[in-house]
Design an enzyme around this catalytic site. Structure first.
Site, PDB file in Angstrom:
ATOM      1  N   GLY A  12      74.176  50.029  24.618  1.00 46.27           N
ATOM      2  CA  GLY A  12      75.533  50.217  24.088  1.00 46.27           C
ATOM      3  C   GLY A  12      76.285  48.885  24.075  1.00 46.27           C
ATOM      4  O   GLY A  12      76.189  48.115  25.018  1.00 46.27           O
ATOM      5  N   ASP A 129      79.929  50.922  31.955  1.00 43.07           N
ATOM      6  CA  ASP A 129      79.830  51.929  33.019  1.00 43.07           C
ATOM      7  C   ASP A 129      79.953  51.315  34.419  1.00 43.07           C
ATOM      8  O   ASP A 129      80.197  52.027  35.378  1.00 43.07           O
ATOM      9  CB  ASP A 129      78.484  52.658  32.923  1.00 43.07           C
ATOM     10  CG  ASP A 129      78.251  53.300  31.562  1.00 43.07           C
ATOM     11  OD1 ASP A 129      79.245  53.576  30.863  1.00 43.07           O
ATOM     12  OD2 ASP A 129      77.085  53.520  31.196  1.00 43.07           O
TER      13      ASP A 129
HETATM   14  O1  F6P Z   1      76.223  53.157  28.694  1.00 39.08           O
HETATM   15  C1  F6P Z   1      77.378  52.960  27.959  1.00 39.08           C
HETATM   16  C2  F6P Z   1      77.821  54.233  27.272  1.00 39.08           C
HETATM   17  O2  F6P Z   1      79.026  53.942  26.585  1.00 39.08           O
HETATM   18  C3  F6P Z   1      77.982  55.440  28.190  1.00 39.08           C
HETATM   19  O3  F6P Z   1      79.206  55.430  28.875  1.00 39.08           O
HETATM   20  C4  F6P Z   1      77.852  56.558  27.180  1.00 39.08           C
HETATM   21  O4  F6P Z   1      77.407  57.760  27.775  1.00 39.08           O
HETATM   22  C5  F6P Z   1      76.812  56.021  26.229  1.00 39.08           C
HETATM   23  O5  F6P Z   1      76.866  54.616  26.330  1.00 39.08           O
HETATM   24  C6  F6P Z   1      77.010  56.409  24.793  1.00 39.08           C
HETATM   25  O6  F6P Z   1      75.930  55.966  24.072  1.00 39.08           O
HETATM   26  P1  F6P Z   1      75.853  55.874  22.483  1.00 39.08           P
HETATM   27  O7  F6P Z   1      76.684  54.705  22.068  1.00 39.08           O
HETATM   28  O8  F6P Z   1      74.409  55.682  22.216  1.00 39.08           O
HETATM   29  O9  F6P Z   1      76.413  57.149  21.959  1.00 39.08           O
END
Ligand code: F6P
Length: 343
Positions: A12, A129
């Site tokens: 992410g 996170d």
């Molecule tokens: O790990 C970072 C994060 O933003 C988490 O807080 C969240 O659950 C996840 O990534 C969301 O992932 P994506 O961007 O793949 O939807």
């Protein structure tokens, strides 16, 4: 010919990645290296998709959120011939070292490549996170909580005007740091974390008490809070790294329903989702990103591979990647006890 350092950003995105890329390029060039960017995380190095990186290109990116290199959740070990192709690119590009910027997943791959093939990698820890072990903080966290705090203060105005309870759902995956910091710093009346199943009796009592005093109440919940109503056992979508996709799981909405049912008070919810990951990095994240980016280039120069540039106290230090990926850093009992005083 200058030795070449490859840089990629995986997982992410979050504010602070661009400052880290910039820091790494600035320091690497000063030490006589040339840099090259791989697009979209591990995908870029598997498929040899590159972009040039130099001081002129990265000069102003410290101001920007996201990552100029693009990102993805590609896992080389899960793609057919992914690792072979990646190693092939390494040779073809004549790389001296690779700097991988990412969270537990990206650094997990970097660690495996280092252990399996002694690939000269250095990690840069990032995640909104803040759940990476081996480092005191990760960039991205401060910016994300700053956005969540702004959301909470906006919700306060409308909750107050309508005499409602409002639940704010924040990200953070299986660590409650974003929820905890937002709830404490934003003066919420209750917080819910993935590390602690919701205690209905306590929740109801505290919300009723807060409402009795001021005619509104604010609750912050993590997206992964374990609610009495959570649909366990349901088939859930997973990403390449085996993580359950938490967006759309509806924790905020379910919690709001539960509160309304238990208290009889009109309750709404808001989910800020990916809004938390965008926007310009805060001062803290610009500086931390820059420092760990510079640190990564220095560790490459010193031949310190299989480590990440971690924040320890007020110093940037090399910490074995193994330490970062061995165990998630979740909210501790000490923090729970501390937060008990705040609600
Ligand atoms: O790990 C970072 C994060 O933003 C988490 O807080 C969240 O659950 C996840 O990534 C969301 O992932 P994506 O961007 O793949 O939807």
């Amino acid at each position: 010919m200058a030795k070449k350092i490859g840089i990629l950003t995986g997982g992410g995105d979050c504010p602070g990645l661009n400052p880290a890329i910039r820091g790494c390029v600035y320091a690497a060039e000063r030490m006589g290296y040339e840099c090259i960017g791989f697009r979209d995380g591990w995908k870029g190095i598997i498929e040899n998709i590159t972009m040039p990186l130099n001081r002129d290109i990265v000069r102003d990116i410290i101001l920007q959120g996201g990552t100029m290199l693009g990102t993805s959740r590609t896992h080389p070990y899960k793609r057919e011939k992914g690792v072979d192709m990646l190693r092939e690119t390494f040779k073809k590009q004549n790389l001296h070292a690779l700097v991988a910027m990412g969270g537990e997943d990206t650094l997990g791959v970097a660690n495996k490549l280092y252990n399996d093939f002694k690939l000269p990698v250095v990690g840069v820890p990032k995640t909104m996170d803040n759940d990476l072990s081996g480092t005191d903080f990760t960039f991205g966290f401060d910016s994300s909580v700053t956005v969540a705090l702004d959301a909470l203060s906006r919700l306060r105005d409308t909750a107050n005007s309508h005499h409602r309870v409002i639940v704010l759902e924040v990200m953070g995956r299986h660590a409650g740091w974003v929820s905890l910091y937002t709830a404490i710093a934003g003066a919420a009346d209750y917080m819910c974390l993935p590390e602690r199943p919701v205690n209905l009796e306590d929740l109801t009592k505290k919300i009723k008490a807060a409402y009795a005093k001021k005619n509104y109440a604010l609750v912050v919940t993590s997206e992964a809070t374990d609610l009495p109503t959570t649909d366990k056992g349901q088939v859930q979508a997973k990403d390449d790294f085996g993580h359950v996709v938490l967006q759309g799981r509806g924790v905020g909405e379910k919690l709001a329903d539960l509160i309304e049912e238990q208290t009889g008070i009109e309750t709404r919810h808001a989910v800020i989702g990916h809004i938390q990951r965008g926007g310009a990095p805060t001062l803290f994240d610009r500086m931390l990103g820059t420092r760990v980016g510079v640190g990564a280039a220095q560790f490459v120069h010193e031949g310190k591979f299989g480590v990440m540039a971690a924040l320890k106290g007020d110093k940037i230090q090399p910490v074995p990647l193994q330490e970062a990926v061995g165990q998630l850093k979740t909210v501790t009992k000490e923090w729970m006890d501390f937060s008990e005083l705040m609600f």
